[in-house]
Scaffold this active site. Structure first.
Site, short mmCIF file in Angstrom:
data_model
loop_
_atom_site.label_atom_id
_atom_site.label_comp_id
_atom_site.label_asym_id
_atom_site.label_seq_id
_atom_site.Cartn_x
_atom_site.Cartn_y
_atom_site.Cartn_z
N ASP A 43 0.85 -1.19 0.00
CA ASP A 43 0.00 0.00 0.00
C ASP A 43 0.89 1.24 0.00
O ASP A 43 1.69 1.44 0.91
CB ASP A 43 -0.89 0.00 1.25
CG ASP A 43 -1.85 1.18 1.22
OD1 ASP A 43 -2.92 1.04 0.61
OD2 ASP A 43 -1.50 2.25 1.76
N TYR A 48 3.38 10.05 0.56
CA TYR A 48 4.31 9.46 1.52
C TYR A 48 5.77 9.77 1.15
O TYR A 48 6.68 9.57 1.95
CB TYR A 48 4.13 7.93 1.64
CG TYR A 48 2.75 7.47 2.08
CD1 TYR A 48 1.85 8.36 2.66
CD2 TYR A 48 2.35 6.15 1.91
CE1 TYR A 48 0.58 7.92 3.05
CE2 TYR A 48 1.08 5.72 2.30
CZ TYR A 48 0.20 6.61 2.86
OH TYR A 48 -1.04 6.18 3.24
N LYS A 77 -2.34 6.20 -4.10
CA LYS A 77 -3.41 7.19 -3.83
C LYS A 77 -3.10 8.54 -4.46
O LYS A 77 -1.95 9.00 -4.45
CB LYS A 77 -3.59 7.36 -2.32
CG LYS A 77 -3.70 6.03 -1.59
CD LYS A 77 -3.96 6.17 -0.10
CE LYS A 77 -3.73 4.84 0.59
NZ LYS A 77 -2.32 4.61 0.95
N HIS A 110 -7.19 9.95 -2.14
CA HIS A 110 -6.64 9.83 -0.78
C HIS A 110 -7.54 10.44 0.30
O HIS A 110 -7.71 9.88 1.37
CB HIS A 110 -5.25 10.48 -0.75
CG HIS A 110 -4.35 9.96 0.32
ND1 HIS A 110 -2.99 9.89 0.19
CD2 HIS A 110 -4.62 9.49 1.56
CE1 HIS A 110 -2.46 9.39 1.30
NE2 HIS A 110 -3.43 9.14 2.14
#
Ligand code: A2P
Length: 313
Positions: A43, A48, A77, A110
């Protein structure tokens, strides 16, 4: 390991490797190690800031013939600054290039939160766009295009309420197939999970261990230290973390525990072999207190369009 089945018969392994807060310097090795020991679901998210390094880990696993791309389930996302029909495909293509893959198995919106294009971390009202200015239905058309171009095999959302899912279903040709939300014994989201399952939407729980490090530093209640969870873990001769992961899987919800530590990667994967009894499940049900570790306050700014009430409506 249990898998969740999609309408077209695609199968998603119920445990995935979470990568939020996995440092770029550590994550390539963690991804390679995870794949070596049997993880097949990873994931990710562009925000990130580590998709390039995750891509390196995946590439290494494929080049060394541990897996083929088709054996993996890769989720990513769309970040808040790439809402809007025309922005989705360019953002997705960047993610694909970073992850060194031609397609995603699953692409998620997201947050139901929009920023202006040039803003990565919104801090003041002017950085945001309201959902009236930038409707989710318009962003969703870009997500549908991703499916039509076969750049994403499945599409879904994250942090969506029942109300927002209903509206999206009414305004879409391809319905969302996943809602990824914070979920653990303190935030069980029963109504939301029931709604999703009744409407062919899978649910993935993020922060399934209740953010142990972050909650310690913020002096919040630490789920891993909960007495009931620890009593059940002793009974099964396993760890508290494994009880929480087993609990999620028993509810047919996917989990994506993050770790970069080889022992904890293995421990989390092994939770798929732990089966809780009805009594265990009932005891955990009683722990719900609707506590969000990720409460969304970072989207609430003075005179901004988002409030906790309209976010979690
Ligand atoms: P680490 O990467 O050092 O293992 P959550 O997904 O709820 O936020 O939890 C992730 C956090 O929990 C990370 O800080 C991770 O640290 C830690 N963690 C992951 N697996 C376990 C485990 N089995 N037991 C205790 N802590 C864990």
């Amino acid at each position: 390991m249990k898998e969740l089945i999609y309408k077209n018969d695609d199968l998603m392994p119920i445990i995935g490797l979470g990568t939020w807060e996995s440092a770029p310097g550590e994550v390539s090795k963690a991804v390679l190690e995870a794949i070596k020991i049997g993880y097949r679901h990873i994931d990710c998210a562009s925000i990130y800031g580590n998709e390039k390094e995750i891509g390196i880990g995946i590439r290494e696993a494929i080049d060394s013939k541990i897996v083929e791309r088709e054996d993996l389930w890769i989720t990513s996302k769309l970040w808040n600054n790439s809402h809007g029909k025309e922005n989705v495909i360019p953002a997705l293509k960047q993610t694909l290039s970073d992850l060194q893959t031609d397609y995603l198995d699953l692409y998620l919106v997201h947050w139901p939160i929009a920023f202006k294009n040039e803003i990565i971390n919104a801090k003041k009202a002017d950085d945001f766009l309201s959902l009236e200015q930038q409707p989710i239905s318009d962003t969703w058309q870009g997500m549908e295009e991703a499916v039509n171009l076969r750049l994403a095999h499945h599409i879904g959302v994250s942090n969506f309420s029942i109300k927002k899912l209903k509206s999206l279903i009414e305004n879409s040709k391809i319905h969302p197939e996943m809602n990824q939300v914070e979920m653990h014994p303190y935030l069980q989201q029963r109504e939301l999970v029931d709604y999703c399952h009744q409407n062919n939407i899978h649910v993935t729980g993020y922060s399934p261990l209740g953010r142990p490090k972050a909650s310690k530093s913020k002096n919040e209640s630490i789920l891993l230290e909960n007495e009931v969870i620890n009593k059940i873990s002793q009974k099964h001769n396993c760890s508290a973390a494994q009880v929480m992961l087993a609990w999620a899987m028993e509810r047919n919800t996917a989990v994506i525990p993050k770790s970069v530590n080889p022992e904890r990667l293995q421990e989390n994967l092994d939770s798929s072999e732990i089966y809780l009894s009805n009594d265990d499940m009932n005891e955990i049900t009683a722990l719900n207190n609707n506590h969000r570790y990720i409460d969304g306050t970072f989207w609430v700014v003075e005179n901004g369009p988002y409030t906790l009430k309209n976010l979690w409506d």
